[in-house]
Design an enzyme around this catalytic site. Sequence first.
Site, PDB file in Angstrom:
ATOM      1  N   LYS A 111       0.343  -1.309   0.157  1.00  0.00           N
ATOM      2  CA  LYS A 111       0.105   0.053  -0.207  1.00  0.00           C
ATOM      3  C   LYS A 111       0.853   1.050   0.281  1.00  0.00           C
ATOM      4  CE  LYS A 111      -3.598   2.811   0.258  1.00  0.00           C
ATOM      5  NZ  LYS A 111      -4.567   2.786   1.434  1.00  0.00           N
TER       6      LYS A 111
ATOM      7  N   CYS B 129      -3.752  10.603   1.669  1.00  0.00           N
ATOM      8  CA  CYS B 129      -2.668   9.248   1.361  1.00  0.00           C
ATOM      9  C   CYS B 129      -0.888   9.628   0.663  1.00  0.00           C
ATOM     10  CB  CYS B 129      -3.723   8.362   0.948  1.00  0.00           C
ATOM     11  SG  CYS B 129      -4.840   7.120   0.827  1.00  0.00           S
TER      12      CYS B 129
END
Length: 447
Positions: free
Chosen positions: A226, A280
Amino acid sequence: MKLLGLTREEVKKALREGKVTIAVYGLGKMGLPLAAVFADNRAKVIGVDINEKVVEMVNRGENHVKEEPGLSELIKRNVEAGRLKATTDGVWAAKQADVMIILVPTLADDRGNLKLEPVYDVAKKIAKGLEKGDIVITEATMPPGTTESLVPILEESGLKLGEFGLAHAPERTMTGTAIRDITGQYPKIVGASDEKTLEAVIGIYETINKKGVIPMSSIKAAEAVKVFEGVYRDVNIALANELALWCEEHGLDAIEVFTAANTQPYCHLHMPGAGVGGHCIPIYPWFVINLAEKTNPRLIKTAREINDSMPHHMVELTIRGLNEVGRSLKGSNILVLGLTFRGGVREFTKSPAIPIIKELKEWGARVYAYDPLCTSEDAERFGAEWKEDFRDVDAIVIVTDHKEFKSLNLEEIAGQVRSKVIIDGRNAVNPKVAKELGFVYLGVGRV
């Protein structure tokens, strides 16, 4: 029903028969959809959150994440069916559950240093209810190695790792498409502490994800997946921004060049823009940078610098545009369109609008703002005045790619503004139409 030691098919059967209780810690934009999806696949789900209002809403069958399509129906259906409920008591939830999933927010500073207290706090609560055969899964994105740092906390339960399972299965979702993403837009990534845990966790996620599961060799490898996804996007956005700046210097239209280049299957140039925001992409590169000891991630650092510089470039373009109509930035009325970091999502984390408004004001401009998802209070929090029209505006600065900004009536706007200047940070406006109406049009990478 304890799942450790079962095959993936046995796990799937147990879940679908309603024999498994899952506690999801964190009922935010990612946790609540995950809880609802598990419940809709017939698991017994306990959602845990420190916000009493959120818990009360869930228990009434109500949804507080309004921007998530289909979530309200999922919650209502599964609360009424008795498969979904919520509590603020994390210890009680752990005692009831066979699987505990941690998806609480992990806030970071500008250098990616995470505040992991919420994760550790949840781990402490889980430890007080942990039983042999339970499985603990982290979904929150964290620096590789973080999940395994929870082992000493969880072992305060009196159990040793192996008597309970530990895994990481990073959420791969976006606000607005969470249910779609959870149920099959992408395969689920899973890494676990041992083969028994891995087999069970594969079964857990194969139950809800039609694209299946990609098992990793370790928890740390799963965490890196991720993080690397975010780094990839940040670096490639920076490349697009740098090439766009070069195009500006050499009188080329970057969008024209990129579009043509991307017809070649090995070229995937991203869209340049006003800056990179959100929880993110601007944060994950720092996980890699901060953990580097012998290596020096020069490319990743440079990408961060480039993307962080784009709001300043938007101000430079604004000055240039105003100069073309004989105005200076000082004393001009600037309307910033977009406060959120991404179109269609009411989220402000690291939004480019924040530094853009700040710098415009430092230059002496009077700054107004409008965003279809926001209120006047949001604008004031950013230091701008709320404005829903274009009267007496000297420059329009488009920061967010809301669909409303892609359909602006430029002919009508031309009759309201004081000076015809558009600074387009999201390729929202047709430059040809704007110029035909007499606007000075400047965009990132546009001639």
